[in-house]
Design an enzyme around this catalytic site. Structure first.
Site, PDB file in Angstrom:
ATOM      1  CB  CYS A 305      -4.968   3.218  27.672  1.00  0.00           C
ATOM      2  SG  CYS A 305      -5.107   1.548  27.122  1.00  0.00           S
ATOM      3  CG  ASP A 338      -3.557  -5.399  23.314  1.00  0.00           C
ATOM      4  OD1 ASP A 338      -4.736  -5.061  23.159  1.00  0.00           O
ATOM      5  OD2 ASP A 338      -3.055  -5.658  24.433  1.00  0.00           O
ATOM      6  N   GLY A 339      -4.849  -2.974  20.903  1.00  0.00           N
ATOM      7  CA  GLY A 339      -5.377  -1.687  21.361  1.00  0.00           C
ATOM      8  C   GLY A 339      -5.456  -0.639  20.272  1.00  0.00           C
ATOM      9  N   GLY A 340      -6.451   0.225  20.400  1.00  0.00           N
ATOM     10  CA  GLY A 340      -6.575   1.377  19.515  1.00  0.00           C
ATOM     11  C   GLY A 340      -7.297   1.106  18.207  1.00  0.00           C
ATOM     12  N   GLY A 361     -10.531  -4.725  22.291  1.00  0.00           N
ATOM     13  CA  GLY A 361     -11.232  -4.614  23.559  1.00  0.00           C
ATOM     14  C   GLY A 361     -12.559  -3.919  23.336  1.00  0.00           C
ATOM     15  N   GLY A 389      -6.734  -1.220  34.245  1.00  0.00           N
ATOM     16  CA  GLY A 389      -5.987  -0.359  35.149  1.00  0.00           C
ATOM     17  C   GLY A 389      -6.877   0.692  35.787  1.00  0.00           C
ATOM     18  NE  ARG A 401      -3.115  -5.874  31.131  1.00  0.00           N
ATOM     19  CZ  ARG A 401      -2.877  -4.956  30.193  1.00  0.00           C
ATOM     20  NH1 ARG A 401      -2.837  -3.690  30.511  1.00  0.00           N
ATOM     21  NH2 ARG A 401      -2.674  -5.327  28.940  1.00  0.00           N
ATOM     22  CD  GLU A 415      -0.273   3.144  34.450  1.00  0.00           C
ATOM     23  OE1 GLU A 415      -0.138   2.618  33.336  1.00  0.00           O
ATOM     24  OE2 GLU A 415       0.612   3.152  35.314  1.00  0.00           O
ATOM     25  CB  SER A 470     -10.430   9.732   5.791  1.00  0.00           C
ATOM     26  OG  SER A 470      -9.191  10.053   5.218  1.00  0.00           O
TER      27      SER A 470
HETATM   28  P1  XMP Z   1      -9.103  -1.058  22.885  1.00  0.00           P
HETATM   29  O1  XMP Z   1      -8.626   0.175  22.167  1.00  0.00           O
HETATM   30  O2  XMP Z   1      -9.469  -2.152  21.961  1.00  0.00           O
HETATM   31  O3  XMP Z   1      -7.808  -1.559  23.716  1.00  0.00           O
HETATM   32  O4  XMP Z   1     -10.168  -0.732  23.867  1.00  0.00           O
HETATM   33  C1  XMP Z   1      -7.802  -2.720  24.510  1.00  0.00           C
HETATM   34  C2  XMP Z   1      -6.442  -2.925  25.139  1.00  0.00           C
HETATM   35  O5  XMP Z   1      -6.119  -1.868  26.072  1.00  0.00           O
HETATM   36  C3  XMP Z   1      -5.215  -2.372  27.060  1.00  0.00           C
HETATM   37  N1  XMP Z   1      -5.742  -2.015  28.374  1.00  0.00           N
HETATM   38  C4  XMP Z   1      -5.334  -0.980  29.112  1.00  0.00           C
HETATM   39  N2  XMP Z   1      -4.320  -0.101  28.923  1.00  0.00           N
HETATM   40  N3  XMP Z   1      -4.920   0.994  30.932  1.00  0.00           N
HETATM   41  C5  XMP Z   1      -4.094   0.880  29.852  1.00  0.00           C
HETATM   42  O6  XMP Z   1      -3.164   1.681  29.720  1.00  0.00           O
HETATM   43  C6  XMP Z   1      -5.945   0.151  31.191  1.00  0.00           C
HETATM   44  O7  XMP Z   1      -6.660   0.293  32.177  1.00  0.00           O
HETATM   45  C7  XMP Z   1      -6.144  -0.893  30.234  1.00  0.00           C
HETATM   46  N4  XMP Z   1      -7.022  -1.925  30.193  1.00  0.00           N
HETATM   47  C8  XMP Z   1      -6.751  -2.589  29.047  1.00  0.00           C
HETATM   48  C9  XMP Z   1      -5.108  -3.857  26.871  1.00  0.00           C
HETATM   49  O8  XMP Z   1      -3.872  -4.132  26.250  1.00  0.00           O
HETATM   50  C10 XMP Z   1      -6.312  -4.166  25.989  1.00  0.00           C
HETATM   51  O9  XMP Z   1      -6.157  -5.347  25.236  1.00  0.00           O
END
Ligand code: XMP
Length: 487
Positions: A305, A338-340, A361, A389, A401, A415, A470
């Site tokens: 992201c 979701d994410g991170g 992801g 994005g 999206r 994005e 850690s």
């Molecule tokens: P991870 O950290 O697991 O996150 O790779 C996956 C989540 O990131 C979101 N996502 C995006 N967010 N720009 C963003 O700001 C992007 O292009 C993008 N593509 C995915 C989404 O919620 C996903 O599950």
């Protein structure tokens, strides 16, 4: 108006969970979670609705282990519905695209395919995929002439035991037991090969007791939809194909469009709806009022992201989960973080903060089942992983999206980025490590289930030097600890 909100934004690396007195062994903890009375998962994992993460293959692999995959929407509504259909029709044990040989294939080639794929028998098909025979170990065991063609030694169609589609595993098993065969080809009424059941796979099926299933014993699957017209085209098709979870998938869920879309779906269909993404207390109350069953939290924490740097917007993920959880306390609405997520420890922290499940992801993009391309760089294997994005993904269709309506591709504002992640083999092995880490965390706290993890856990804020402490330090890491997912 006060410009600063009066709380600090923290994320996973800013805290640790305090260990507590425990009588709980990690092997005894329960990691089941329920997102709705119809969505009961045996592990709290979802795979992201991204075109390098989740199509039917990933969704099947994850549901077999007890989670749920969300099919992305960077494809036509019809194609997406077909991916859902494949998951719902999947019978573990039935191979849908078996490796085949042709009547004129020579034995030396057969031996090569056998060795490369570690299999010992094939359906034999003609150029129209019509079944003409079977070639098994028994047919070739004593043959010495490697130049012989398959048709000279195969068991011909007339002597074969086969079954017509549709067939479930139980029925196939009965036929195989009765006729004492190890491989059963499945055909349609035109004699075209549609699948293969092998005894080995029937035994494997016994290895998926943890699979997440619907009331008809089919694997669970979800799918992403956009807002308004996009949802109107996708939702009916998805539900016709028995999709279990509809995810209104946007970068900003606290909007009129998303609210109206959720209301429209809830008014017109009986289905479970996830709304997102959000990151604040107010947004959680908004989606609750719109009728969402589940909310998805995460504005900008994802590994690909760039929302936070491009738009300057976001809430560090741990704080976002804590805020949404506070807003929804006492309600029936469930939370997906979701994410991170980079390590199993982040999963423990996300659930401790209030999440009922996490969406991954990056980690799933690293596995064999992800649709991202496998590439080789300097003798190592990687998979392509891209943000929805990113320019590449938006050109393919995911503009909505990010609420971008430009018809000219060069006027898009990305994005997200395109990158590569190390290839890590089967999703099953990754999931084993992630859930192992989660269970270990629960053992340290004395939490026998995820509800206790949410209730009992206490955080301690840490410094940068504590974070350094850690991670492994002051050694040359020669062999990664298996659950240490450093890139
Ligand atoms: P991870 O950290 O697991 O996150 O790779 C996956 C989540 O990131 C979101 N996502 C995006 N967010 N720009 C963003 O700001 C992007 O292009 C993008 N593509 C995915 C989404 O919620 C996903 O599950």
């Amino acid at each position: 108006m006060e410009k600063f909100v009066n709380f600090e934004g923290l994320t996973f690396d800013d805290i640790l969970i305090l260990p507590q007195y425990s009588e709980i062994s990690p092997s005894k903890v329960d990691v089941k979670t329920s997102l709705h009375e119809k969505i009961n998962l045996n592990i709290p994992l979802l795979s992201a609705a991204m075109d390098t993460v989740t199509e039917s293959e990933m969704a099947i692999a994850l549901a077999c282990q007890g989670g749920i995959g969300i099919i992305h929407k960077n494809m036509s509504p019809e194609e997406q519905a077909k991916e859902v259909y494949k998951v719902k029709r999947f019978e573990s044990g039935i191979i849908n695209n078996p490796i085949v040989v042709h009547p004129e294939t020579r034995l030396k080639e057969v031996f090569l395919i056998m060795k490369e794929n570690n299999i010992n028998g094939f359906p034999v098909v003609d150029k129209d995929m019509k079944l003409v025979g079977m070639l098994t170990n028994r047919d070739i065991r004593y043959i010495e002439d490697e130049n012989l063609e398959v048709y000279k030694i195969m068991t011909p169609f007339e002597k074969l035991i086969y079954a017509y589609e549709p067939i479930n595993l139980e029925e196939a098993k009965n036929i195989m037991n009765k006729s004492k065969i190890e491989k059963l080809p499945i055909i349609n009424k035109d004699r075209e090969l549609k699948g293969l059941v092998t005894y080995k796979d029937i035994l494997k099926e016994i290895n998926y007791p943890n699979a997440s299933r619907d009331s008809k014993n089919r694997l669970l699957v979800g799918a992403a939809v956009g807002v308004e017209e996009d949802a109107k085209r996708r939702v009916p098709l998805l539900l016709d194909n028995e999709c279990d979870l509809i995810v209104v998938d946007t970068a900003h869920g606290h909007t009129k469009n998303v609210g109206n879309t959720i209301k429209w779906i809830k008014k017109n269909f009986e289905c479970v709806v996830v709304g997102g993404n959000i990151a604040t207390y107010e947004a959680a109350l908004f989606l609750k009022d719109c009728g969402a069953d589940v909310v998805k939290v995460g504005i900008g924490p994802g590994s690909i992201c760039t929302t936070r740097v491009v738009a300057g917007i976001g809430v560090p993920q741990l704080t976002a989960i804590l805020e949404v959880s506070k807003a929804l306390k006492g309600s029936n609405i469930k939370i997906i973080a979701d994410g991170g997520i980079r390590y199993s420890g982040d999963i423990v922290k996300a659930i401790a903060a209030g999440a009922h499940a996490v969406m991954l992801g990056n980690l799933f993009a690293q596995t064999e089942e992800a649709p991202g391309e496998l590439i080789h760089i300097g003798g190592k294997r990687y998979k392509i992983y891209r943000g929805m994005g990113s320019i590449d993904a938006m050109i393919k269709g995911s503009k909505d999206r990010y609420f971008q309506d430009s018809v000219e591709n060069e006027k898009l504002v990305p994005e997200g980025i395109v990158g590569s992640v190390p290839y890590r083999g089967k999703a099953e092995d990754l999931i084993f490590q992630l859930i192992g880490g989660l269970k270990s965390g629960m053992g340290y706290i004395g939490a026998k289930n995820l509800e206790e993890l949410r209730e009992k856990s206490k955080f301690i804020k840490i410094t940068n030097s504590a974070l350094k402490e850690s991670h492994p330090h002051d050694v040359d890491i020669r062999k990664e600890a298996p659950n240490y997912f450093l890139n």
